[in-house]
Scaffold this motif. Structure first.
Motif, PDB file in Angstrom:
ATOM      1  N   VAL A   1       0.847  -1.197   0.000  1.00 24.06           N
ATOM      2  CA  VAL A   1       0.000   0.000   0.000  1.00 24.06           C
ATOM      3  C   VAL A   1       0.882   1.246   0.000  1.00 24.06           C
ATOM      4  N   ARG A   2       0.448   2.266  -0.725  1.00 27.12           N
ATOM      5  CA  ARG A   2       1.100   3.570  -0.683  1.00 27.12           C
ATOM      6  C   ARG A   2       0.045   4.644  -0.444  1.00 27.12           C
ATOM      7  N   GLN A   3       0.449   5.725   0.169  1.00 22.68           N
ATOM      8  CA  GLN A   3      -0.439   6.858   0.413  1.00 22.68           C
ATOM      9  C   GLN A   3      -0.246   7.876  -0.710  1.00 22.68           C
ATOM     10  N   VAL A   4      -1.340   8.358  -1.258  1.00 25.90           N
ATOM     11  CA  VAL A   4      -1.283   9.307  -2.364  1.00 25.90           C
ATOM     12  C   VAL A   4      -2.000  10.586  -1.940  1.00 25.90           C
ATOM     13  N   GLU A   5      -1.335  11.715  -2.111  1.00 23.51           N
ATOM     14  CA  GLU A   5      -1.938  13.028  -1.886  1.00 23.51           C
ATOM     15  C   GLU A   5      -1.961  13.758  -3.225  1.00 23.51           C
ATOM     16  N   ILE A   6      -3.132  14.189  -3.653  1.00 24.05           N
ATOM     17  CA  ILE A   6      -3.271  14.913  -4.918  1.00 24.05           C
ATOM     18  C   ILE A   6      -3.647  16.348  -4.613  1.00 24.05           C
ATOM     19  N   HIS A   7      -2.819  17.278  -5.060  1.00 22.15           N
ATOM     20  CA  HIS A   7      -3.073  18.709  -4.951  1.00 22.15           C
ATOM     21  C   HIS A   7      -3.216  19.258  -6.369  1.00 22.15           C
ATOM     22  N   ARG A   8      -3.557  20.517  -6.507  1.00 23.53           N
ATOM     23  CA  ARG A   8      -3.729  21.097  -7.848  1.00 23.53           C
ATOM     24  C   ARG A   8      -2.408  21.198  -8.605  1.00 23.53           C
ATOM     25  N   GLU A   9      -1.301  21.425  -7.895  1.00 27.31           N
ATOM     26  CA  GLU A   9      -0.008  21.612  -8.556  1.00 27.31           C
ATOM     27  C   GLU A   9       0.905  20.404  -8.469  1.00 27.31           C
ATOM     28  N   ARG A  10       0.656  19.490  -7.526  1.00 26.31           N
ATOM     29  CA  ARG A  10       1.580  18.388  -7.318  1.00 26.31           C
ATOM     30  C   ARG A  10       0.862  17.150  -6.791  1.00 26.31           C
ATOM     31  N   VAL A  11       1.575  16.022  -6.905  1.00 29.59           N
ATOM     32  CA  VAL A  11       1.112  14.744  -6.368  1.00 29.59           C
ATOM     33  C   VAL A  11       2.239  14.213  -5.490  1.00 29.59           C
ATOM     34  N   VAL A  12       1.901  13.810  -4.265  1.00 31.58           N
ATOM     35  CA  VAL A  12       2.887  13.274  -3.336  1.00 31.58           C
ATOM     36  C   VAL A  12       2.564  11.804  -3.088  1.00 31.58           C
ATOM     37  N   LEU A  13       3.540  10.935  -3.347  1.00 35.69           N
ATOM     38  CA  LEU A  13       3.403   9.499  -3.109  1.00 35.69           C
ATOM     39  C   LEU A  13       4.256   9.141  -1.903  1.00 35.69           C
ATOM     40  N   ARG A  14       3.643   8.560  -0.885  1.00 35.91           N
ATOM     41  CA  ARG A  14       4.371   8.141   0.311  1.00 35.91           C
ATOM     42  C   ARG A  14       4.271   6.633   0.419  1.00 35.91           C
ATOM     43  N   ARG A  15       5.432   5.992   0.575  1.00 32.54           N
ATOM     44  CA  ARG A  15       5.452   4.546   0.736  1.00 32.54           C
ATOM     45  C   ARG A  15       6.688   4.141   1.513  1.00 32.54           C
ATOM     46  N   ARG A  16       6.696   2.899   1.928  1.00 31.68           N
ATOM     47  CA  ARG A  16       7.815   2.356   2.688  1.00 31.68           C
ATOM     48  C   ARG A  16       8.332   1.137   1.926  1.00 31.68           C
ATOM     49  N   ILE A  17       9.630   1.150   1.617  1.00 27.58           N
ATOM     50  CA  ILE A  17      10.257   0.030   0.910  1.00 27.58           C
ATOM     51  C   ILE A  17      11.425  -0.462   1.750  1.00 27.58           C
ATOM     52  N   ALA A  18      11.380  -1.736   2.095  1.00 19.89           N
ATOM     53  CA  ALA A  18      12.405  -2.380   2.931  1.00 19.89           C
ATOM     54  C   ALA A  18      12.628  -1.594   4.215  1.00 19.89           C
TER      55      ALA A  18
ATOM     56  N   PHE B   1       3.053  14.915 -15.642  1.00 17.17           N
ATOM     57  CA  PHE B   1       2.236  13.792 -16.104  1.00 17.17           C
ATOM     58  C   PHE B   1       1.870  13.998 -17.566  1.00 17.17           C
ATOM     59  N   ILE B   2       1.666  12.893 -18.287  1.00 17.34           N
ATOM     60  CA  ILE B   2       1.344  12.947 -19.717  1.00 17.34           C
ATOM     61  C   ILE B   2      -0.089  13.400 -19.928  1.00 17.34           C
ATOM     62  N   GLY B   3      -1.022  12.867 -19.143  1.00 18.06           N
ATOM     63  CA  GLY B   3      -2.426  13.210 -19.309  1.00 18.06           C
ATOM     64  C   GLY B   3      -3.316  12.283 -18.510  1.00 18.06           C
ATOM     65  N   ILE B   4      -4.622  12.358 -18.802  1.00 19.05           N
ATOM     66  CA  ILE B   4      -5.642  11.536 -18.157  1.00 19.05           C
ATOM     67  C   ILE B   4      -6.060  10.459 -19.150  1.00 19.05           C
ATOM     68  N   GLY B   5      -6.018   9.205 -18.729  1.00 16.96           N
ATOM     69  CA  GLY B   5      -6.344   8.136 -19.667  1.00 16.96           C
ATOM     70  C   GLY B   5      -7.089   6.986 -19.018  1.00 16.96           C
ATOM     71  N   LEU B   6      -7.689   6.155 -19.854  1.00 18.47           N
ATOM     72  CA  LEU B   6      -8.400   4.952 -19.410  1.00 18.47           C
ATOM     73  C   LEU B   6      -7.521   3.740 -19.654  1.00 18.47           C
ATOM     74  N   ARG B   7      -7.527   2.840 -18.699  1.00 16.72           N
ATOM     75  CA  ARG B   7      -6.792   1.588 -18.812  1.00 16.72           C
ATOM     76  C   ARG B   7      -7.744   0.448 -18.468  1.00 16.72           C
ATOM     77  N   GLY B   8      -7.725  -0.599 -19.275  1.00 21.57           N
ATOM     78  CA  GLY B   8      -8.565  -1.756 -19.005  1.00 21.57           C
ATOM     79  C   GLY B   8      -7.999  -2.552 -17.841  1.00 21.57           C
ATOM     80  N   ILE B   9      -8.883  -3.002 -16.946  1.00 23.63           N
ATOM     81  CA  ILE B   9      -8.421  -3.787 -15.793  1.00 23.63           C
ATOM     82  C   ILE B   9      -8.728  -5.256 -16.029  1.00 23.63           C
TER      83      ILE B   9
ATOM     84  N   GLU C   1      -9.744  19.057 -17.304  1.00 22.79           N
ATOM     85  CA  GLU C   1      -9.933  20.511 -17.214  1.00 22.79           C
ATOM     86  C   GLU C   1      -9.265  21.084 -15.968  1.00 22.79           C
ATOM     87  N   ILE C   2      -9.368  20.399 -14.840  1.00 26.05           N
ATOM     88  CA  ILE C   2      -8.793  20.906 -13.595  1.00 26.05           C
ATOM     89  C   ILE C   2      -7.268  20.929 -13.655  1.00 26.05           C
ATOM     90  N   PHE C   3      -6.656  19.877 -14.169  1.00 24.04           N
ATOM     91  CA  PHE C   3      -5.198  19.814 -14.221  1.00 24.04           C
ATOM     92  C   PHE C   3      -4.613  20.451 -15.481  1.00 24.04           C
TER      93      PHE C   3
END
Length: 174
Positions: free
Chosen positions: A40-57, A70-78, A116-118
């Motif tokens: 699991v990772r914690q994600v914070e999304i702000h208007r200007e930035r995205v902060v990813l918090r995680r713990r590895i080892a 970021f490149i853009g907003i897209g759809l991915r099949g799951i 539109e927002i980003f």
């Protein structure tokens, strides 16, 4: 002390359906990360930035990425009919899920709002592709000259140096 934000969205990120509201930024939620401790990772999304918090080892890390990176907003099949709306980055490990649903109209509307927002473009749906073949590490060029010698110009030993005889030289003597 850092400002605390409440998890937002209709359902938490661990459930089968995720929908984040772009009008209630900043957002904070948990997302799946196979390389992080606990998955699991914690994600914070702000208007200007995205902060990813995680713990590895056992080491905590926070990755701060500008939204403009970021490149853009897209759809991915799951799987099956479910699709994921995501904030797409060139590095797949930095891609952020924004919504998961089987309703295509709902995802299209959400995609337009996030775009539109980003101020990012809406990307076409990506088809599953085979990864590119690995390049060979040993090639012909590597056997020619070492890298530090490639920068230098090789001397011409075939040509004899010119010697000037019978001329008056100016020599500075003390």
């Amino acid at each position: 002390m850092r400002r605390q934000t409440q998890p937002s969205g209709i359902n938490p990120a661990g459930s089968s359906r995720l929908r984040l509201d772009p009008l209630s930024l900043p957002l904070c939620f948990s997302a799946r990360d196979v390389r992080a401790d606990g998955g699991v990772r914690q994600v914070e999304i702000h208007r200007e930035r995205v902060v990813l918090r995680r713990r590895i080892a056992g080491m905590r890390m926070a990755v701060n990425v500008r939204v403009s990176d970021f490149i853009g907003i897209g759809l991915r099949g799951i799987d099956g009919e479910a699709q994921m709306l995501a904030l797409i980055h060139r590095d797949p490990s930095l891609t952020i899920p924004l919504g998961i649903s089987a309703d295509r109209e709902e995802l299209d509307a959400a995609s337009a709002m996030w775009s539109e927002i980003f101020g990012l473009p809406q990307l076409p749906e990506e088809k599953r592709r085979e990864p590119a073949a690995r390049r060979r590490r040993r090639n012909v060029i590597s056997k020619r000259r070492p890298r530090f010698l490639v920068r230098r110009r090789a001397g011409d030993t075939a040509r004899e140096l010119s010697v000037h005889r019978g001329e008056r030289e100016i020599i500075a003597r003390n």
